[in-house]
Design an enzyme around this catalytic site. Structure first.
Site, PDB file in Angstrom:
ATOM      1  N   ARG A 110      39.592 -50.159 -42.221  1.00 43.29           N
ATOM      2  CA  ARG A 110      40.041 -49.985 -41.012  1.00 43.29           C
ATOM      3  C   ARG A 110      40.636 -48.613 -40.569  1.00 43.29           C
ATOM      4  NH1 ARG A 110      41.468 -55.391 -42.150  1.00 43.29           N
ATOM      5  NH2 ARG A 110      40.678 -56.887 -40.892  1.00 43.29           N
ATOM      6  N   ASN A 164      40.448 -51.284 -33.788  1.00 42.26           N
ATOM      7  CA  ASN A 164      40.980 -50.879 -35.165  1.00 42.26           C
ATOM      8  C   ASN A 164      40.973 -49.515 -35.554  1.00 42.26           C
ATOM      9  OD1 ASN A 164      41.983 -53.269 -36.649  1.00 42.26           O
ATOM     10  ND2 ASN A 164      40.153 -54.019 -36.597  1.00 42.26           N
ATOM     11  N   ARG A 193      44.813 -67.005 -39.671  1.00 41.66           N
ATOM     12  CA  ARG A 193      43.952 -67.111 -41.074  1.00 41.66           C
ATOM     13  C   ARG A 193      44.831 -67.564 -41.858  1.00 41.66           C
ATOM     14  NH1 ARG A 193      40.936 -61.254 -39.827  1.00 41.66           N
ATOM     15  NH2 ARG A 193      38.772 -62.016 -38.764  1.00 41.66           N
ATOM     16  N   THR A 251      33.025 -59.119 -36.521  1.00 41.48           N
ATOM     17  CA  THR A 251      33.975 -60.459 -36.392  1.00 41.48           C
ATOM     18  C   THR A 251      34.062 -60.409 -34.638  1.00 41.48           C
ATOM     19  OG1 THR A 251      36.086 -59.274 -36.158  1.00 41.48           O
ATOM     20  CG2 THR A 251      35.302 -60.111 -38.522  1.00 41.48           C
ATOM     21  N   ARG A 260      33.353 -49.286 -34.258  1.00 40.30           N
ATOM     22  CA  ARG A 260      33.457 -50.442 -34.967  1.00 40.30           C
ATOM     23  C   ARG A 260      33.389 -50.383 -36.611  1.00 40.30           C
ATOM     24  NH1 ARG A 260      29.796 -55.099 -32.506  1.00 40.30           N
ATOM     25  NH2 ARG A 260      28.284 -54.480 -33.978  1.00 40.30           N
ATOM     26  N   HIS A 277      48.078 -54.460 -40.145  1.00 36.78           N
ATOM     27  CA  HIS A 277      46.807 -55.483 -39.915  1.00 36.78           C
ATOM     28  C   HIS A 277      45.847 -54.705 -40.657  1.00 36.78           C
ATOM     29  CE1 HIS A 277      43.530 -57.863 -38.325  1.00 36.78           C
ATOM     30  NE2 HIS A 277      42.871 -56.807 -37.796  1.00 36.78           N
TER      31      HIS A 277
END
Length: 332
Positions: free
Chosen positions: A106, A138, A169, A248, A99, A193
């Site tokens: 990322r 990611n 978003r 998140t 993570r 992304h």
């Protein structure tokens, strides 16, 4: 005679029944479980399988969901470390992996997660050779490429969650500014992304009214209303949430369930998801980036050809170059 036999008369014995709309989630961290609960609450599957390497956490999450069976319409929830539990899945969602830490990009996660994918993907393919793969881990664009390479699947069956959340978003923030529901605010974020995503200002509209035609400076540096800041907030939003709560989960879980719904119900809605863009917008390498894709039961069936301004296309190409620079160095 047992109580069950006294109560119930058997009419028909099913031979090895297996689910018709099975979904698997690989990884039961915060994101995986947010995907799981969002999918369960949308009634998208008749069987949900969870897989992870942490056996106690996995069993605990499964039991916790099973205890809510009365309030759900997914009759079978299973889990296991062994990928046999995933057999016959129609859709496999991959959220497993290292993570992002606070302040970490990322792209920094790459090699750590490639190594994890080398174990996951062959196991998924072994038990569900006809599934669609939805990659969420990611850096999602690179890992979607990795999943495509390792799986040997045709490109239409390997989808990255990509900019589906970035665009959501964006529409949320646009809605806040205009005091209009985000469903009625239209705007697309494409490309990577992450930090180099591209907002398509030329297409931003409400009820078909182009905002840029009313406010030509929109998205430019000299804009008095500073709309560019909306995109900046989109880019920074994950970092902000990670800083505040450590990770998140809810928004990405809802975003993934939105994609799963389009696939499982063959809705043919258009989503900005990560797909192979070689040959589009002047991109010459095997790069996965988000572009508007028509999704349905077989995965990505079509791509909408966006009309981009030269500077938007340049940004997209630059994104592709950055990603290819990393992809070509990867060790499989």
């Amino acid at each position: 005679m047992s109580l069950k036999e006294k109560l119930i008369e058997k009419v028909h014995t099913e031979e090895h029944p297996h689910a018709h709309n099975k979904i698997t989630v690989v990884g039961v961290g915060a994101v995986g479980m947010a995907c799981a609960i969002s999918i369960l609450m949308k009634d998208l599957a008749d069987e949900l399988a969870l897989v992870d390497v942490m056996e106690d956490k996995l069993k605990g999450e499964m039991l916790d969901l099973q205890h809510g069976s009365l309030f759900l319409k997914t009759p079978k929830i299973v889990s296991g470390k062994d990928y046999a539990v995933t057999a016959h899945s129609k859709l496999v969602i991959i959220t497993a992996g290292a993570r992002q830490q606070e302040g970490e990009s990322r792209l920094n996660l790459v090699q750590r997660n490639v190594n994890i994918f080398k174990f996951i993907i062959p196991n998924v393919v072994k038990y569900s050779p006809d599934c669609k793969l939805l990659v969420v881990s990611n850096p999602v664009d690179i890992l979607t490429y990795v999943a495509w390479k390792i799986s040997g699947f045709p490109k239409h069956r390997v989808i990255g969650s990509g900019c589906n959340l970035d665009s959501a978003r964006f529409r949320h923030l646009m809605g806040e500014r205009l005091h209009i529901n985000p469903l009625s605010c239209h705007g697309w974020i494409v490309g990577e992304h992450g930090d180099s995503s591209v907002p398509v200002w030329s297409g931003v509209n409400v009820a078909g009214v182009s905002l840029k035609s009313l406010h030509p400076e929109m998205g430019a540096d000299g804009d008095k209303e500073n709309w560019k800041d909306v995109h900046k907030q989109v880019v920074e939003s994950a970092y902000e949430v990670i800083k505040l709560k450590g990770y998140t989960s809810w928004a990405i879980g809802l975003s993934v369930a939105d994609l799963a719904e389009t696939v499982m119900k063959n809705l043919r809605r258009v989503h900005p998801v990560s797909t192979m863009v070689k040959g589009m917008h002047g991109i010459k390498d095997d790069v996965f980036l988000s572009v508007p894709c028509v999704l349905g039961y077989s995965g990505i069936t079509d791509v909408v050809k966006m009309t981009l301004k030269p500077e938007e296309e340049d940004k997209l190409k630059k994104s592709a170059d950055t990603l290819w620079g990393i992809e070509k160095e990867l060790q499989f």
